[in-house]
Enzyme design. Structure first.
Site, PDB file in Angstrom:
ATOM      1  N   GLU A   1      10.899 -29.145  33.944  1.00 24.03           N
ATOM      2  CA  GLU A   1      11.920 -28.533  33.107  1.00 24.03           C
ATOM      3  C   GLU A   1      13.286 -28.838  33.723  1.00 24.03           C
ATOM      4  OE1 GLU A   1      12.968 -23.936  31.680  1.00 24.03           O
ATOM      5  OE2 GLU A   1      11.916 -24.290  33.570  1.00 24.03           O
TER       6      GLU A   1
ATOM      7  N   LYS B   1      11.157 -24.513  24.018  1.00 22.52           N
ATOM      8  CA  LYS B   1      10.589 -23.378  24.750  1.00 22.52           C
ATOM      9  C   LYS B   1      10.604 -22.109  23.895  1.00 22.52           C
ATOM     10  CE  LYS B   1      11.301 -21.037  29.207  1.00 22.52           C
ATOM     11  NZ  LYS B   1      12.226 -21.017  30.379  1.00 22.52           N
TER      12      LYS B   1
ATOM     13  N   CYS C   1       7.712 -23.386  31.726  1.00 26.95           N
ATOM     14  CA  CYS C   1       8.036 -22.352  32.699  1.00 26.95           C
ATOM     15  C   CYS C   1       7.567 -20.940  32.306  1.00 26.95           C
ATOM     16  CB  CYS C   1       9.536 -22.383  32.976  1.00 26.95           C
ATOM     17  SG  CYS C   1       9.999 -21.706  34.597  1.00 26.95           S
TER      18      CYS C   1
END
Length: 278
Positions: free
Chosen positions: A40, A106, A142
């Site tokens: 990321e 995300k 994440c």
């Protein structure tokens, strides 16, 4: 399928970071990898103002990643930032290479541990999987790793592996949480799980934000700049390969047949039942 987990420390300069991607992709290709996975925020580290560096998926940064993929023959997966409505950006994963062109925004934003990603980032809403040589692979970023339903959605879409690209926030117990969560998500969905994080800036020897090409090892915004400890987890939840906090690369082979064998022994997906409210 051979996969390269490329753990590195990116800085605030997208052009300099492309050089890191290019070097690691070349090394991965020379080692026979089919996929190279970068963290990321590979485009620019957190702690950098994201609005000015964000570019569309057809912008110059993404086009150069496509060129790297084409030149090396790899499928490259890397984190970048793209413009979003309201002056915000999307925290986007670009997956590109021979036969593959996809992006994932995300879904779960990191509004935790004193950091508010949603102040500058707009959430995505779509589950995304790609197919590489007939192998289904899910994409996650994440903080997504704390939400098992996403990884089960990958499996439901036919994935036998999930990629988690991260820039994990440091702090007491955070490494232990990272290791626990990645192993748990592999078991939840009985998938191979490749967890690729930013290296720890301190272990990388980088300087504070403001130095070209350097990552902000310390800052006042609690920006998650990475702790390293990337790992490849098997579909049975065992750690097959792992790195420490410093930059490095793992090259490993994923066998889709192992997923079939594990799901036969541990059919958690088939055994699911939705609780009914009273």
């Amino acid at each position: 399928m051979r996969i390269a987990l490329c753990q590195l420390t990116t800085g605030p300069d997208p052009e300099a970071n492309l050089g890191l991607l290019r070097d690691h992709a070349r090394r991965a290709a020379e080692a026979g990898a089919r996929i190279a996975v970068f963290p990321e925020a590979a485009m620019a580290c957190f702690g950098t103002p994201l609005g000015p560096v964000a570019q569309p998926l057809d912008g110059p940064w993404a086009e150069e990643v496509r060129r790297i993929a084409k030149d090396t023959g790899l499928v490259v997966v890397a984190g970048m930032f793209t413009p979003a409505p309201g002056g915000k950006v999307a925290n986007t994963l670009l997956a590109t290479g021979p036969g593959v062109e996809a992006s994932y925004d995300k879904i779960h934003l990191y509004d935790a541990f004193g950091y508010a990603e949603s102040d500058t980032v707009a959430p995505g809403s779509e589950v995304v999987t790609i197919e590489v040589d007939g192998v289904g692979i899910g994409l996650a970023t994440c903080y997504d790793v704390r939400f098992p339903e996403l990884f089960r959605a990958h499996a439901d879409a036919g994935a036998v592996a999930s990629l988690v690209l991260a820039s994990w926030g440091a702090g007491p117990g955070k490494r232990e949480q990272w290791e626990l969560l990645t192993r748990a998500r592999a078991l939840d969905a009985t998938v191979w799980l490749a967890a690729v994080g930013q290296a720890d800036p301190a272990a990388s020897g980088t300087e504070e934000s403001g130095t070209p090409g350097a990552s902000p090892a310390s800052n006042t915004s609690n920006a998650p700049t990475g702790i390293g400890h990337s790992a490849l987890i098997g579909p049975d939840g065992t750690v097959r390969h792992a790195l420490g906090p410093e930059p490095g690369m793992v090259l490993a082979d994923l066998d889709p047949a192992e997923v079939t064998a594990v799901r036969r022994t541990l059919p958690v997906l088939a055994n699911r039942r939705l609780p009914q409210p009273r």
